[in-house]
Design a protein around this motif. Sequence first.
Motif, short mmCIF file in Angstrom:
data_model
loop_
_atom_site.label_atom_id
_atom_site.label_comp_id
_atom_site.label_asym_id
_atom_site.label_seq_id
_atom_site.Cartn_x
_atom_site.Cartn_y
_atom_site.Cartn_z
N VAL A 314 7.02 -33.08 53.89
CA VAL A 314 7.93 -31.66 52.71
C VAL A 314 8.74 -33.00 52.12
CG1 VAL A 314 9.05 -29.99 52.28
CG2 VAL A 314 7.07 -30.16 53.63
N PHE A 315 9.78 -33.94 52.51
CA PHE A 315 10.60 -34.28 52.02
C PHE A 315 9.87 -35.81 50.75
CE2 PHE A 315 14.24 -37.41 51.65
CZ PHE A 315 15.18 -36.85 52.04
N GLU A 316 8.98 -36.19 50.96
CA GLU A 316 8.17 -36.96 50.46
C GLU A 316 8.61 -36.16 49.47
OE1 GLU A 316 6.49 -40.79 51.88
OE2 GLU A 316 5.79 -39.24 52.83
N LYS A 317 7.12 -34.77 49.53
CA LYS A 317 6.96 -34.63 48.23
C LYS A 317 7.65 -34.20 47.16
CE LYS A 317 3.95 -30.54 47.13
NZ LYS A 317 3.67 -29.44 47.86
N GLU A 318 9.43 -33.85 47.82
CA GLU A 318 10.25 -33.30 47.07
C GLU A 318 10.38 -34.83 45.67
OE1 GLU A 318 10.55 -30.19 46.22
OE2 GLU A 318 12.83 -31.17 44.66
N SER A 319 10.98 -35.49 47.16
CA SER A 319 11.73 -36.62 46.66
C SER A 319 11.08 -37.02 45.85
CB SER A 319 12.40 -37.99 47.53
OG SER A 319 10.91 -38.08 48.20
N LYS A 320 9.66 -37.28 45.41
CA LYS A 320 8.76 -37.98 44.04
C LYS A 320 8.83 -37.42 42.58
CE LYS A 320 5.56 -39.82 46.58
NZ LYS A 320 4.14 -39.56 47.91
#
Length: 521
Positions: A314-320
């Motif tokens: 979830v964090f990676e998806k948002e940071s992208k």
Amino acid sequence: MQFQNNIVKDKILIVDFGSQVTKLIARRVRELGVYSEIITPNALIKFKEYTSVKGLILSGGPSTVTAKKFQSVPKEIFQKKIPILGICYGLQLIAKIFGGKIKPSKKRREFGRAFLFKRKKSIIIKNFLETKKSVWMSHEDAVVKLPRNFKVIASTKNSKLTIIENTKNKIYGVQFHPEVTHTENGKQIFRNFLFSICKIKRVWSVSSQKKILIKQIKNLVKKDKVICALSGGVDSSVTALLINKAIKKNLICIMVDTGLMRKNEFKYTYQLFKKKYNLNVKLINASKLFFKTLKNVSNPEKKRKIIGNLFIKVFEKESKKHKNIKFLGQGTLYPDIIESKSSTGSKTSKIKSHHNVGGLPKKMNLKLVEPLKDFFKDEVRILGKSLGLVETINFKHPFPGPGLAIRIIGNITQERVKILQEADHIFINELIKKNLYNKIWQAYAALLPIKTVGVMGDTRTYEHICLLRAVTSEDGMSADYFSFPKTFLDSISNKIINNVKGINRVVYDITSKPPSTIELE
Ligand code: XMP
């Protein structure tokens, strides 16, 4: 690239031979206003920057200098005219290097309290030992022959060479542990060593570091962006406030709502950081995804893995979604760094796979900003206070990354989380009301979804058990259960049963760690 603190010029270096209490040496020195760092014997071999080192402390440890091979220090350190204090194993090592004799002995070993007798006046025992004193011991080996050019300052009944000194070369050794609180006024030994022997100045204080840290973050990050996972715990909150002071809106904080936080906690944290501290916070509601993926999962390790992985996803998806991010802000603390560099290199057997929001993936390819990496938890709280962090967060008990999922034994359902949130909320509020919260290191309610029979009014009930846990601890590595007055236990049990539907029995956990752990899973 790592965030480089290099925060002070003059310091005390502590060589860690693997004692359980080496961290306490570093803390005592810092409490006296002097910056200290811990170094492993291996790292000391390559260490070159001695100009800033005003004193060396050799810690205790499990090795024995009576073995063929034992951990040591490069002999050159004794030629550098830097004062040295050896504690326990540190004393035995000094004795060995200078030609003394050390013997393992059932007769001489001392564990726990021992009484120290003065033999000679010395600067190291000034205002510490007049004639007799109670100290804390933990040793099997003892120095039985004085090393060359050393004098004996104090003895105990079992060990004659308990404090020794070589004033010419400013080398001192103590067999007991002045760093633990069981040694009466043990801090005085450090005071004497630091200020009378090393002559180091008292310039270190946590709050004096705040401005320096902010400046360093500015210099490191420049015009780039930093992303940070904010959980509302003290470490991530202080990290976010510090970075925000340095780079303002270029810090993006991500809060992932897993649905597994305590009652109202998520909403409160979000509002606080957004409105009161004016941080750039993005809220992601991922609770449905978490509950769906955790459905019918009851194995504790599986729960932990699923939550850790989901969180990262979830964090990676948002940071992208955010462009030009070059840095990841993390609330890594000094004990995390020390523990990852164990002096013996041994990996203790895995009890639980810990997950916390700081443990984000390397493959994100971001540089790290870790402004707290030189600080202990209590020092982080001092920083938090000077940054205006509200007490509810600054003095909050630790909370595990996987949240309430590891406080519900068996399957996790929204209904169970709700029941637990209510019980936990009542428990914690009562602790605060009765002024007990700050006396306890960590407290929580857990749900044991085994059903037992009860009777309420005239009706038979068949409901879950609520387990209460409250422990005292210094760092979470070991813990003791908190002794509540009976009146508190009576009233809390009543309050939970009367107010939380789904619970008809309350139990209090009276195990220490070890043998138990603090969390249940
Ligand atoms: P245990 O249960 O191992 O816990 O005695 C020791 C301390 O660590 C906390 N804990 C965690 N913290 N991620 C964290 O950030 C985790 O996965 C985790 N598991 C346990 C626990 O609450 C206690 O303070």
